[in-house]
Design a protein around this motif. Structure first.
Motif, mmCIF file in Angstrom:
data_model
loop_
_atom_site.group_PDB
_atom_site.id
_atom_site.type_symbol
_atom_site.label_atom_id
_atom_site.label_comp_id
_atom_site.label_asym_id
_atom_site.label_seq_id
_atom_site.Cartn_x
_atom_site.Cartn_y
_atom_site.Cartn_z
ATOM 1 N N ALA A 1 0.524 -1.705 -0.260
ATOM 2 C CA ALA A 1 0.035 -0.249 -0.210
ATOM 3 C C ALA A 1 1.126 1.173 -0.314
ATOM 4 C CB ALA A 1 -1.585 -0.008 1.260
ATOM 5 N N PHE A 2 1.747 1.116 1.125
ATOM 6 C CA PHE A 2 2.695 2.860 0.581
ATOM 7 C C PHE A 2 3.828 2.757 -0.863
ATOM 8 C CE2 PHE A 2 7.564 3.480 1.385
ATOM 9 C CZ PHE A 2 7.479 4.664 1.982
ATOM 10 N N LEU A 3 4.121 1.545 -1.062
ATOM 11 C CA LEU A 3 4.271 2.158 -2.543
ATOM 12 C C LEU A 3 3.620 1.929 -3.435
ATOM 13 C CD1 LEU A 3 7.149 -1.182 -2.616
ATOM 14 C CD2 LEU A 3 7.460 0.693 -2.242
ATOM 15 N N GLY A 4 1.926 1.755 -3.463
ATOM 16 C CA GLY A 4 1.331 2.138 -4.108
ATOM 17 C C GLY A 4 1.194 3.404 -4.195
ATOM 18 N N LEU A 5 0.904 4.273 -3.335
ATOM 19 C CA LEU A 5 0.680 5.817 -2.809
ATOM 20 C C LEU A 5 2.143 6.679 -3.065
ATOM 21 C CD1 LEU A 5 -0.849 5.983 0.929
ATOM 22 C CD2 LEU A 5 -1.828 5.849 -1.134
ATOM 23 N N LEU A 6 3.091 5.850 -2.939
ATOM 24 C CA LEU A 6 4.145 6.254 -3.867
ATOM 25 C C LEU A 6 4.061 6.575 -5.109
ATOM 26 C CD1 LEU A 6 7.697 5.327 -2.070
ATOM 27 C CD2 LEU A 6 5.945 8.197 -2.241
ATOM 28 N N LEU A 7 3.571 5.311 -5.789
ATOM 29 C CA LEU A 7 3.203 5.319 -7.474
ATOM 30 C C LEU A 7 2.124 6.321 -7.788
ATOM 31 C CD1 LEU A 7 3.431 1.997 -8.015
ATOM 32 C CD2 LEU A 7 5.403 2.865 -9.132
ATOM 33 N N MET A 8 1.034 6.458 -7.137
ATOM 34 C CA MET A 8 0.089 7.356 -7.345
ATOM 35 C C MET A 8 0.388 8.789 -7.080
ATOM 36 S SD MET A 8 -2.697 5.492 -8.362
ATOM 37 C CE MET A 8 -3.616 7.407 -8.601
ATOM 38 N N SER A 9 1.318 9.280 -6.073
ATOM 39 C CA SER A 9 1.287 10.386 -5.740
ATOM 40 C C SER A 9 2.500 10.876 -7.118
ATOM 41 C CB SER A 9 2.509 10.273 -4.683
ATOM 42 O OG SER A 9 3.476 9.808 -4.685
ATOM 43 N N ARG B 1 1.525 17.169 2.229
ATOM 44 C CA ARG B 1 0.227 16.438 2.776
ATOM 45 C C ARG B 1 -0.922 16.936 2.446
ATOM 46 N NH1 ARG B 1 1.221 17.426 9.005
ATOM 47 N NH2 ARG B 1 -0.757 16.338 10.366
ATOM 48 N N ASP B 2 -0.729 17.711 2.039
ATOM 49 C CA ASP B 2 -2.509 18.238 0.653
ATOM 50 C C ASP B 2 -3.031 16.603 0.295
ATOM 51 O OD1 ASP B 2 -2.405 20.674 1.830
ATOM 52 O OD2 ASP B 2 -1.993 21.456 0.044
ATOM 53 N N LEU B 3 -2.251 16.144 -0.069
ATOM 54 C CA LEU B 3 -2.875 14.956 -0.692
ATOM 55 C C LEU B 3 -3.892 14.318 0.625
ATOM 56 C CD1 LEU B 3 0.163 13.451 -2.336
ATOM 57 C CD2 LEU B 3 -1.770 14.469 -3.710
ATOM 58 N N TRP B 4 -3.501 14.103 1.814
ATOM 59 C CA TRP B 4 -3.675 13.419 2.714
ATOM 60 C C TRP B 4 -5.727 14.321 3.529
ATOM 61 C CZ3 TRP B 4 0.308 11.205 1.780
ATOM 62 C CH2 TRP B 4 1.095 10.204 2.088
ATOM 63 N N ALA B 5 -5.370 15.945 2.383
ATOM 64 C CA ALA B 5 -6.385 16.540 2.976
ATOM 65 C C ALA B 5 -7.871 16.026 2.839
ATOM 66 C CB ALA B 5 -6.796 17.323 2.397
ATOM 67 N N LEU C 1 -7.248 7.393 3.349
ATOM 68 C CA LEU C 1 -8.312 5.757 2.889
ATOM 69 C C LEU C 1 -7.716 4.588 2.753
ATOM 70 C CD1 LEU C 1 -11.312 6.248 0.666
ATOM 71 C CD2 LEU C 1 -11.984 6.506 3.545
ATOM 72 N N THR C 2 -6.412 4.881 2.452
ATOM 73 C CA THR C 2 -5.205 3.929 2.633
ATOM 74 C C THR C 2 -4.367 3.320 3.809
ATOM 75 O OG1 THR C 2 -4.781 4.367 0.811
ATOM 76 C CG2 THR C 2 -3.498 2.636 1.605
ATOM 77 N N MET C 3 -3.922 4.722 4.469
ATOM 78 C CA MET C 3 -3.769 4.744 5.260
ATOM 79 C C MET C 3 -3.373 6.331 5.864
ATOM 80 S SD MET C 3 0.433 4.332 4.417
ATOM 81 C CE MET C 3 0.344 2.626 4.026
ATOM 82 N N SER C 4 -2.742 6.961 7.561
ATOM 83 C CA SER C 4 -3.062 7.748 7.587
ATOM 84 C C SER C 4 -1.391 8.348 7.348
ATOM 85 C CB SER C 4 -2.625 8.008 9.569
ATOM 86 O OG SER C 4 -1.425 7.053 10.098
ATOM 87 N N TYR C 5 -1.246 9.753 7.245
ATOM 88 C CA TYR C 5 -0.054 10.370 6.848
ATOM 89 C C TYR C 5 1.055 9.917 8.045
ATOM 90 C CZ TYR C 5 2.774 14.924 5.679
ATOM 91 O OH TYR C 5 4.119 15.415 5.303
ATOM 92 N N ASN C 6 0.596 9.814 8.821
ATOM 93 C CA ASN C 6 2.016 10.052 9.973
ATOM 94 C C ASN C 6 2.073 8.330 9.925
ATOM 95 O OD1 ASN C 6 1.951 12.035 11.573
ATOM 96 N ND2 ASN C 6 0.281 11.442 13.370
ATOM 97 N N ARG C 7 1.436 7.351 9.389
ATOM 98 C CA ARG C 7 2.152 6.256 9.467
ATOM 99 C C ARG C 7 3.030 6.129 7.902
ATOM 100 N NH1 ARG C 7 3.477 1.110 10.761
ATOM 101 N NH2 ARG C 7 3.651 -0.357 9.477
ATOM 102 N N PHE C 8 2.278 6.638 6.980
ATOM 103 C CA PHE C 8 3.169 7.310 5.575
ATOM 104 C C PHE C 8 4.325 8.104 6.141
ATOM 105 C CE2 PHE C 8 4.858 9.064 1.640
ATOM 106 C CZ PHE C 8 4.298 8.648 1.234
#
Length: 256
Positions: A3-11, A22-26, A37-44
């Motif tokens: 999931a972490f790698l997926g969010l990096l790719l999507m960013s 951080r605005d991606l998590w707004a 929905l995937t994970m919290s900003y702090n977890r990322f």
């Protein structure tokens, strides 16, 4: 981690380098729903801070012969897999950005890359950083395939064009710097040159063109793909040579 790698790719897909990350998590309408929905900003951030690509206990020893020791294994696997998973079309582009890269000029797929680390210490990772040396390393997987390589004026030169054609069976189309010693003075900008006119020069395998887009300017290109002075009729009164329109069509990687 997936999931972490997926969010990096999507960013990257969302070009988040131009945003406050951080605005991606707004959650007030400014963000992208999949991120919170995937994970919290702090977890990322926690996963990002803990991410390592090598054994830190041996890193300093390896750094003695390789400035890229902390990421060497990762980048070599990444570059190798890029080349395995895609067959490029007939045009590729070489350009420097954060890293020099070779790119499919139609799909923008990254085929091979190098990270510039300055002058490496003596050892297995020491290699030349001259533009023609970089190009030859990047196109090595395409050797003998008769593809065309589009380059900007940092890389383009007549010696490189000759070498790619004779040793690699690759053609080249690229803009050239005006201070190259192989460029005849007649091809340089002059006040008396007619706007939208072109001068061509030919050898057995190489075509040189100098086009005047506006007064006192000249755009110089080298091609081993073209062998005549043909003007692209679709450019109408601009009277651009086919070499220039080919460059414009295949330079997408340069501008992407």
């Amino acid at each position: 981690m997936l999931a972490f790698l997926g969010l990096l790719l999507m960013s990257g897909v969302l070009k988040s380098s131009h945003l406050n990350f951080r605005d991606l998590w707004a959650t007030d309408g400014r963000g992208v729903e999949m991120f919170p929905l995937t994970m919290s900003y702090n977890r990322f951030l926690f996963l990002m801070r803990c991410l390592r690509f090598d054994d830190i206990t041996t890193r300093e020893v390896r750094r003695m012969s390789d400035k890229l020791a902390p990421v060497r294994e990762f980048i070599e696997k990444l570059s190798e897999n890029f080349g395995k998973l895609y067959n490029p079309n007939e045009y590729v582009t070489i350009y420097e950005q954060l890293i020099p890269f070779k790119l499919d000029s139609k799909t923008f797929y990254l085929l091979k890359f190098e990270i510039y680390a300055g002058v490496q210490p003596d050892g297995p990772y020491k290699s030349g950083n001259k533009p023609d040396e970089v190009v030859k390393r990047l196109v090595r997987p395409l050797r003998g395939t008769n593809r065309n390589v589009t380059t900007d004026n940092w890389y383009t030169s007549i010696p490189l064009a000759q070498s790619l054609l004779s040793e690699y069976k690759l053609t080249i189309v690229g803009t050239s710097r005006k201070n190259k010693k192989e460029i005849p003075t007649e091809f340089l900008p002059k006040r008396d040159r007619v706007v939208r006119s072109s001068i061509f020069g030919f050898t057995k395998d190489i075509t040189l063109v100098s086009y005047v887009p506006v007064r006192n300017r000249a755009v110089i290109l080298i091609s081993t793909m073209h062998h005549d002075n043909k003007i692209d009729e679709s450019t109408k009164n601009l009277q651009k040579p086919e070499i220039i329109t080919t460059y414009n069509k295949t330079k997408s990687g340069v501008d992407t």
